[in-house]
Design an enzyme around this catalytic site. Structure first.
Site, PDB file in Angstrom:
ATOM      1  N   GLU A  79       4.602   2.497 -15.472  1.00 10.77           N
ATOM      2  CA  GLU A  79       4.448   2.259 -14.013  1.00 10.77           C
ATOM      3  C   GLU A  79       5.555   1.206 -13.194  1.00 10.77           C
ATOM      4  O   GLU A  79       5.776   1.648 -12.115  1.00 10.77           O
ATOM      5  CB  GLU A  79       3.186   2.196 -13.533  1.00 10.77           C
ATOM      6  CG  GLU A  79       2.552   0.785 -13.620  1.00 10.77           C
ATOM      7  CD  GLU A  79       1.213   0.669 -13.112  1.00 10.77           C
ATOM      8  OE1 GLU A  79       0.534   1.263 -12.183  1.00 10.77           O
ATOM      9  OE2 GLU A  79       0.349   0.059 -13.725  1.00 10.77           O
ATOM     10  N   ARG A 133       0.916  -1.202  -0.090  1.00 12.27           N
ATOM     11  CA  ARG A 133      -0.095  -0.033   0.218  1.00 12.27           C
ATOM     12  C   ARG A 133       0.862   1.257  -0.047  1.00 12.27           C
ATOM     13  O   ARG A 133       0.247   2.513  -0.356  1.00 12.27           O
ATOM     14  CB  ARG A 133      -0.763   0.034   1.270  1.00 12.27           C
ATOM     15  CG  ARG A 133      -2.081  -1.078   1.289  1.00 12.27           C
ATOM     16  CD  ARG A 133      -2.645  -1.062   2.517  1.00 12.27           C
ATOM     17  NE  ARG A 133      -3.305   0.362   2.789  1.00 12.27           N
ATOM     18  CZ  ARG A 133      -4.629   0.521   2.275  1.00 12.27           C
ATOM     19  NH1 ARG A 133      -5.444  -0.275   1.951  1.00 12.27           N
ATOM     20  NH2 ARG A 133      -5.201   1.707   2.659  1.00 12.27           N
TER      21      ARG A 133
HETATM   22  C1  F6R Z   1      -2.304   0.908 -12.308  1.00 11.74           C
HETATM   23  C2  F6R Z   1      -3.291   1.122 -11.086  1.00 11.74           C
HETATM   24  C3  F6R Z   1      -3.791   2.536 -11.018  1.00 11.74           C
HETATM   25  C4  F6R Z   1      -5.205   2.240 -10.394  1.00 11.74           C
HETATM   26  C5  F6R Z   1      -5.826   3.539  -9.830  1.00 11.74           C
HETATM   27  C6  F6R Z   1      -7.420   3.395  -9.378  1.00 11.74           C
HETATM   28  O1  F6R Z   1      -1.930  -0.467 -12.545  1.00 11.74           O
HETATM   29  O2  F6R Z   1      -3.552   0.174 -10.570  1.00 11.74           O
HETATM   30  O3  F6R Z   1      -3.872   3.068 -11.884  1.00 11.74           O
HETATM   31  O4  F6R Z   1      -5.985   1.671 -11.368  1.00 11.74           O
HETATM   32  O5  F6R Z   1      -5.114   4.050  -8.705  1.00 11.74           O
HETATM   33  O6  F6R Z   1      -7.317   2.421  -8.596  1.00 11.74           O
HETATM   34  P1  F6R Z   1      -8.787   1.700  -7.900  1.00 11.74           P
HETATM   35  O7  F6R Z   1      -9.156   0.985  -8.861  1.00 11.74           O
HETATM   36  O8  F6R Z   1      -8.234   1.281  -6.657  1.00 11.74           O
HETATM   37  O9  F6R Z   1      -9.854   2.828  -7.816  1.00 11.74           O
END
Ligand code: F6R
Length: 625
Positions: A505, A27
């Site tokens: 990324e 996280r």
């Molecule tokens: C890229 C990635 C991020 C998430 C974004 C939204 O691999 O994981 O771009 O897609 O931070 O996160 P959620 O889906 O948890 O709202």
């Protein structure tokens, strides 16, 4: 964004906290710290870097014995990653008692509070907003840590998930939340609190999800100290910040520890890429009714009339989920024949959007905790839209705040780079579009044929994954190149964006994704000899146009990597490397074409020696805006 673990019970707390922090490292992880309470007081350890650095420091220094403690992994927002800025933060009360606190979220009025506290004689060691909250609790402490926390939280603007201890109350753990997730695991003779179920599941599956503005007081200790129960007693109490009692609901966590371990894969991202066929089966399970030729989405049934009547769909999300939303925009217009727009949640929330009557807002989020996506959802709902969620984490804030929704059911996603959640998001948006389309304009025959095709998708993904090693070999050819382009048209344009995001990324290679035709309007100037250009060039309505775009790039020396339809021999004339996917209708292609791009990004990161699951500067769940 950061991670919290806290424990009060009858076991030695330090190993539990370290284990919990390791499970939360994905996280946020620029620094970590813990505080343990025992008869001698509060012992605090903090370090910059990985949890293993903190573990070594704690083992070396000793003194961290006790059965009550709090811990944190930090991803810097206010103040650089450094030992003084790492949590826990603390302070001393007027009577000389010490408190320690860990915090996720942002205290927006921290500078006003800081000035006030400095006037009251407090001094500050860090640049963080969190330290302000810890000093405020000290300032308001009058012999009862629960009351002091409640009083301090009443003064706070912003978001928080916190865990607090005080040396005067060595069997008491206080936690509270507003806008940052916090879950309380109810164990035998103990409570374990965490910002994420991953840190709890090895201890218990019985949990209480704290709601916004709630404060929990958790006590565990010898009965003579607590005056209740057997030789070791536990007590639990939940109130609002205004001290109004609340009856919490104990629920069962819906995944097990086995699901979040590596099982022989080198990285969670690799494991999650390979899990996609099974994840998709789970996502589709029980939702495709072959007999009646319809999609069954129990979560939407109460609102089917509103969905049929809907005049406009507004999808909002961030990052990978935003790319899934862009595909959802195509799907809703194509299959359900209803106007749809996907927007970055962060933009939507601040641009005073016009929400017409009969609008439906869909928030798309793996974690269900992304701050901007949550805020966009609230904005749309407050302006009269029906609020739907397409969310993976059951019980997350977005899942709870929507009127209705559809869970992804793809299992926990641990790798920071989203893979199987993207697949699940696209699959759910496809099913939603068919669900609505069937009630509007789509013929039974068309819906039936999509249902049959959807059922075969997990098997198709398995076939694509057979090229895992081939994709590695192709990636090796270009691994020294620092600029890549990803191009696609129609349904595959968002896939190109996703391919570029995945690559940048985790491999830190600069990559841009765009509609293939847009390249001519400027970016074509970037193309030089050997520059890798990935074309999503599957057969469909725009195939010939994509071939023309490929020729334009080739003429300028670009190295073409194509994602193409099985059996397409022609594409080999134009491309150095080809990754094949089975032939499916255009609307379903993104679920296949994205897979080789995920694999390519994975190999690029490994080949460049990066930590795939913990890319620099990134965290799994972005709970700050
Ligand atoms: C890229 C990635 C991020 C998430 C974004 C939204 O691999 O994981 O771009 O897609 O931070 O996160 P959620 O889906 O948890 O709202």
């Amino acid at each position: 964004m950061c991670g919290i673990v806290a424990y009060v019970g009858n076991r030695q707390v330090t190993p539990l906290l370290i284990e919990g922090l390791k499970r939360l490292e994905y996280r946020g992880y620029d620094s970590a710290g813990l505080a343990v309470v025992n008869d001698e007081g509060i012992h605090v350890g903090r370090s910059v870097g990985r949890v293993s650095v903190l573990e070594a420091m704690v083992n070396e220094n000793g003194g961290f014995n006790g059965t009550l403690g709090i811990a944190h992994t930090r991803w810097a927002t206010h103040g650089a990653p450094s030992e003084p800025n790492a949590h826990p933060h603390g302070g001393v009360t007027h009577e000389g008692h010490r408190i320690a606190l860990v915090h996720n979220g942002i205290i927006e009025n921290y500078s006003t509070l800081k000035k006030y506290l400095i006037k009251k004689g407090h001094t500050f060691e860090s640049d963080t907003d969190t330290e302000v909250l810890s000093k405020l609790i000290c300032e308001l402490y009058q012999g009862d840590i629960e009351k002091a926390v409640q009083a301090a939280l009443r003064e706070i603007d912003g978001t928080y998930g916190i865990a607090v201890v005080c040396d005067r109350e060595p069997h008491t753990l206080i936690c509270a939340r507003k806008g940052s997730p916090l879950i309380i695991g109810v164990g035998e003779n103990s409570y374990i609190v965490a910002s994420d179920a991953a840190a709890i599941i090895s201890h218990t599956s019985q949990v209480i999800t704290l709601e916004d503005h709630q404060v929990a007081k958790l006590c565990a200790g010898p009965e003579d100290k607590l005056g209740d129960g057997g030789p070791w007693a536990v007590q639990f109490k939940t109130t609002t910040v205004d001290n109004i009692p609340v009856t919490p609901e104990v629920t069962q966590l819906d995944f097990d520890l086995e699901q979040i371990e590596l099982h022989g894969f080198n990285h969670f991202m690799q494991k999650e890429i390979y899990e996609q066929p099974e994840a998709l089966r789970n996502c589709l399970r029980g939702r495709l009714d072959h007999r009646d030729g319809r999609v069954v989405l129990g979560g939407l049934s109460r609102y089917s009339r509103e969905l049929i009547r809907a005049k406009r769909f507004i999808l909002s999300a961030q990052g990978t989920a935003y790319h899934a939303g862009l595909i959802g925009e195509f799907l809703l217009e194509d299959l359900a024949k209803v106007p749809a727009r996907c927007e970055y949640a962060s933009e939507f929330r601040y641009r005073n959007p016009i929400i017409e009557p009969d609008s439906v807002a869909i928030a798309i989020s793996q974690s269900g905790e992304t701050a901007d996506t949550l805020a966009a959802l609230r904005e749309a709902r407050d302006r009269g839209a029906l609020a739907l969620g397409v969310v993976n984490v059951v019980g997350s804030t977005i899942a709870r705040e929507t009127d209705a929704g559809v869970h992804l059911h793809v299992g926990p996603e641990i790798g920071v780079a989203s893979t199987k959640a993207f697949l699940g998001q696209v699959a759910v948006l496809t099913m939603m579009s068919l669900y609505i389309g069937k009630r509007r304009f789509l013929s039974d025959e068309v819906v039936r044929s999509y249902i049959t095709e959807l059922d075969q998708m997990p098997g198709h993904i398995e076939r694509v994954l057979e090229q895992f090693d081939h994709i590695r070999a192709c990636t090796e050819h270009c691994i020294d190149r620092d600029n890549w382009l990803f191009l696609g048209r129609g349904y595959n344009y968002p896939v190109a964006l996703e391919g570029a995001l995945k690559l940048k990324e985790i491999s830190y290679i600069h990559a841009e994704g765009m509609p293939a035709a847009e390249m001519k309007h400027g970016p074509i100037a970037l193309i030089d000899q050997g520059m890798p250009v990935v074309f999503v060039a599957t057969q469909g309505s725009q195939y010939e146009k994509v071939i023309s775009n490929i020729e334009e790039v080739r003429a300028r020396g670009g190295r073409i990597i194509a994602v193409a339809t099985e059996g397409d021999e022609r594409i080999t004339q134009y491309s150095e490397d080809v990754f094949y996917v089975p032939a499916v209708p255009e609307a379903l292609q993104p679920m296949l074409t994205v897979i080789p791009l995920q694999v390519l990004a994975y190999h690029a990161a490994v080949l460049r020696g990066h930590d795939v699951d913990k890319p620099r500067n990134l965290a799994k769940s972005v709970t700050v805006e």
